[in-house]
Design a protein around this motif. Structure first.
Motif, short mmCIF file in Angstrom:
data_model
loop_
_atom_site.label_atom_id
_atom_site.label_comp_id
_atom_site.label_asym_id
_atom_site.label_seq_id
_atom_site.Cartn_x
_atom_site.Cartn_y
_atom_site.Cartn_z
N UNK A 143 14.33 28.78 60.52
CA UNK A 143 14.26 30.22 60.82
C UNK A 143 15.21 31.01 59.91
N UNK A 144 16.29 30.35 59.45
CA UNK A 144 17.26 31.08 58.61
C UNK A 144 16.99 30.90 57.11
N UNK A 145 15.97 30.08 56.77
CA UNK A 145 15.69 29.80 55.35
C UNK A 145 14.59 30.74 54.84
N UNK A 146 14.69 31.08 53.54
CA UNK A 146 13.67 31.96 52.94
C UNK A 146 12.33 31.24 52.86
N UNK A 147 12.42 29.97 52.48
CA UNK A 147 11.21 29.14 52.40
C UNK A 147 11.46 27.87 53.19
N UNK A 148 10.36 27.20 53.63
CA UNK A 148 10.53 25.97 54.41
C UNK A 148 11.13 24.85 53.58
N UNK A 149 10.99 24.96 52.24
CA UNK A 149 11.54 23.94 51.36
C UNK A 149 13.05 24.08 51.18
N UNK A 150 13.59 25.17 51.70
CA UNK A 150 15.04 25.39 51.58
C UNK A 150 15.73 24.78 52.81
N UNK A 151 16.99 24.38 52.62
CA UNK A 151 17.77 23.96 53.80
C UNK A 151 17.72 22.48 54.11
N UNK A 152 17.21 21.67 53.14
CA UNK A 152 17.23 20.21 53.35
C UNK A 152 18.28 19.59 52.42
N UNK A 153 18.93 18.52 52.89
CA UNK A 153 19.95 17.84 52.07
C UNK A 153 19.85 16.34 52.28
N UNK A 154 20.36 15.60 51.28
CA UNK A 154 20.34 14.13 51.38
C UNK A 154 21.78 13.60 51.46
N UNK A 155 21.96 12.56 52.27
CA UNK A 155 23.28 11.92 52.41
C UNK A 155 23.11 10.41 52.31
N UNK A 156 24.09 9.76 51.69
CA UNK A 156 24.08 8.29 51.64
C UNK A 156 25.20 7.80 52.54
N UNK A 157 24.82 7.20 53.68
CA UNK A 157 25.85 6.82 54.66
C UNK A 157 25.79 5.32 54.97
N UNK A 158 26.87 4.81 55.58
CA UNK A 158 26.88 3.41 56.02
C UNK A 158 25.95 3.25 57.21
N UNK A 159 25.19 2.17 57.22
CA UNK A 159 24.33 1.90 58.38
C UNK A 159 25.20 1.59 59.59
N UNK A 160 26.32 0.89 59.34
CA UNK A 160 27.23 0.59 60.43
C UNK A 160 28.18 1.75 60.60
N UNK A 161 27.83 2.63 61.49
CA UNK A 161 28.69 3.81 61.69
C UNK A 161 28.55 4.28 63.14
N UNK A 162 29.65 4.78 63.68
CA UNK A 162 29.65 5.23 65.08
C UNK A 162 28.56 6.27 65.30
N UNK A 163 27.75 6.05 66.31
CA UNK A 163 26.71 7.03 66.65
C UNK A 163 25.36 6.73 66.01
N UNK B 69 22.24 18.43 46.03
CA UNK B 69 22.80 19.73 46.40
C UNK B 69 22.61 20.04 47.88
N UNK B 70 23.52 20.83 48.44
CA UNK B 70 23.39 21.26 49.83
C UNK B 70 22.23 22.26 49.89
N UNK B 71 21.33 22.05 50.81
CA UNK B 71 20.16 22.92 51.07
C UNK B 71 19.07 22.82 49.99
N UNK B 72 19.38 22.21 48.85
CA UNK B 72 18.38 22.15 47.77
C UNK B 72 17.78 20.76 47.61
N UNK B 73 17.85 19.97 48.70
CA UNK B 73 17.46 18.56 48.60
C UNK B 73 15.96 18.31 48.47
N UNK B 74 15.12 19.27 48.82
CA UNK B 74 13.68 19.01 48.87
C UNK B 74 13.14 18.57 47.51
#
Ligand code: FAD
Length: 390
Positions: free
Chosen positions: A178-198, A232-237
């Motif tokens: 709802x806050x993005x200009x386009x639906x392609x905006x606002x996605x990001x990628x992260x590389x995290x440990x599989x073994x992580x709290x939560x 990039x933050x929000x530019x991940x698409x």
């Protein structure tokens, strides 16, 4: 236009074929029955330098390209592994390797690429959600800012290789639609440990590709550090699309190898099997033509996939080619395994003939990682300029 494979590429393909055949069909049948990760062959693949073929030399790779990777996957698949070999390359050199080498930080490259290339760690990617399958832009997993990092909440489905992975590439929203200009905006990628709290996961019972489990994944306030952002933050698409299009190339390569293998098994059987008198069943055109048709379609998929890979390696657009190759490659593999089973009659249904595994496994790729209807939508829109129906 050059359709010839160089001497170096032939040697790489031959190395892959040798490893594929050394392990062979019985190895894969056993791993499939035990639902076990194919650790031994993956180690052999990594030890031979094949996992890192398209990754940068400074981190232990060979600095070659996607064409070499396609040749490797084709030959490992044709050597006995079938289409699931494509998934092994998907999760490691693509989801891990391509994402980090193209969009990761220097530290990430230095820390993780050598481990991926040597096979010390496996990766996986969490994109699909229960309510966001083909329509990835609907994904709801959200990463909320928390100091210099994020807190991730949400749920993913079908995530393959989690149980054997140390790292997970998560695709999450960092800005509400709802806050993005386009639906392609606002996605990001992260590389995290599989073994992580939560972060928890549970395997899904499925038809095939049993050597790599696929899981439901839950994120309950999972802490992600600032330096775990990939790209990039929000530019991940658009960065993600590069990862997904290379994923298609290895998928197709696995399918091309599968068709080759299924047709070879059927042909070998049909030359020997006699049912009525002295004529081998392979002489009947009713059996020959469908196999010949599948062979022809498979060769078209192979060439189109090589074109997609070559375009990628030259930094040129390759989305159409990789999609078309995947569409035809998956259909050809479905036809090749189906017709190979028909050719072998009851024997094709027996575990010992190996065909049933090839048939089960390759069925997946008519709707994953992208469904053929979505590829046809893409062609209709991008290549034909037709309006969207959805
Ligand atoms: C074994 C397995 C492993 C997987 N591994 C991973 C993984 O590691 N990581 C990951 O993120 N995901 C993974 N996936 C998810 C996979 O990418 C999705 O299943 C795939 O994208 C299709 O999404 P869906 O299953 O939600 O189907 P849906 O999107 O619900 O589609 C259902 C049907 O509707 C059709 N359809 C939908 N929209 C349209 C339209 N506009 N026009 C015409 N037809 C349409 C589709 O083509 C399909 O036939 C995996 C899936 C499976 C089954």
């Amino acid at each position: 236009m050059d359709f010839l494979i160089s001497e170096e590429q032939k040697a790489i393909a031959a190395t892959a074929r040798k490893i594929g055949e050394e392990y062979g069909l019985d190895y894969w049948r056993e791993k499939d029955a035990k639902k076990a990760f194919p650790r031994e062959i993956w180690k052999a693949i990594c030890d031979a330098g094949l996992c890192g073929v398209a990754l940068p030399e400074e981190y232990g790779g060979s600095g070659l390209g996607m064409l070499e990777m396609a040749l490797i996957v084709e030959n490992l698949a044709a050597g006995g592994g079938g289409s699931t070999v494509g998934q092994l390359f998907m999760i490691n050199p693509i989801f891990g390797g391509v994402s980090i080498s193209r969009f990761g930080t220097k530290e990430m490259k230095r820390d993780l690429l050598p481990k991926i290339i040597s096979g010390e760690i496996n990766c996986c990617m969490a994109l699909t959600e229960p309510d966001a399958g083909s329509n990835s832009l609907e994904l709801r997993t959200f990463a909320t800012r928390d100091g210099n990092g994020w807190r991730v909440n949400g749920r993913k489905i079908w995530i393959t290789g989690v149980e054997a992975a140390a790292k997970m590439l998560i695709v999450a929203r960092t800005k509400k639609v709802e806050e993005s200009k386009r639906r392609t905006e606002g996605l990001s990628m992260f590389m995290v440990d599989v073994e992580r709290k939560g972060l928890t996961f549970a395997p899904i019972e499925k038809l095939g590709t049993n050597t790599l489990s696929s899981c439901n994944v839950y994120f309950d306030d999972v802490r992600v550090e600032g330096n775990e952002l990939v790209g990039s933050v929000d530019g991940g698409w658009y960065e993600l699309l590069d990862v997904l299009n290379t994923e298609r190339i290895v998928t197709t390569a696995g399918l091309v190898g599968t068709s080759e293998l299924a047709i070879r098994l059927a042909v070998d059987y049909a030359k020997e099997r006699k049912v009525f008198g002295k004529t081998p069943i392979g002489a009947y055109q009713g059996l020959q033509f469908p196999l010949a048709q599948a062979w022809a379609e498979n060769e078209c998929a192979r060439v189109m996939n090589h074109k997609a890979a070559s375009l990628f390696d030259r930094g040129l657009p390759y989305g159409s080619e990789s999609n078309v190759a995947k569409l035809i490659g998956a259909q050809a593999a479905a036809a090749a395994t189906e017709r190979a089973m028909q050719t072998m009659g009851g024997m094709g249904y027996a575990k010992e003939s190996h065909l049933e595994r090839l048939w089960r496994d390759c069925r997946l790729f008519r709707f994953a990682p992208i469904a053929e209807e979505m590829i046809l939508n893409f062609i209709a829109g991008q290549n034909l300029g037709l309006p969207r129906s959805y």
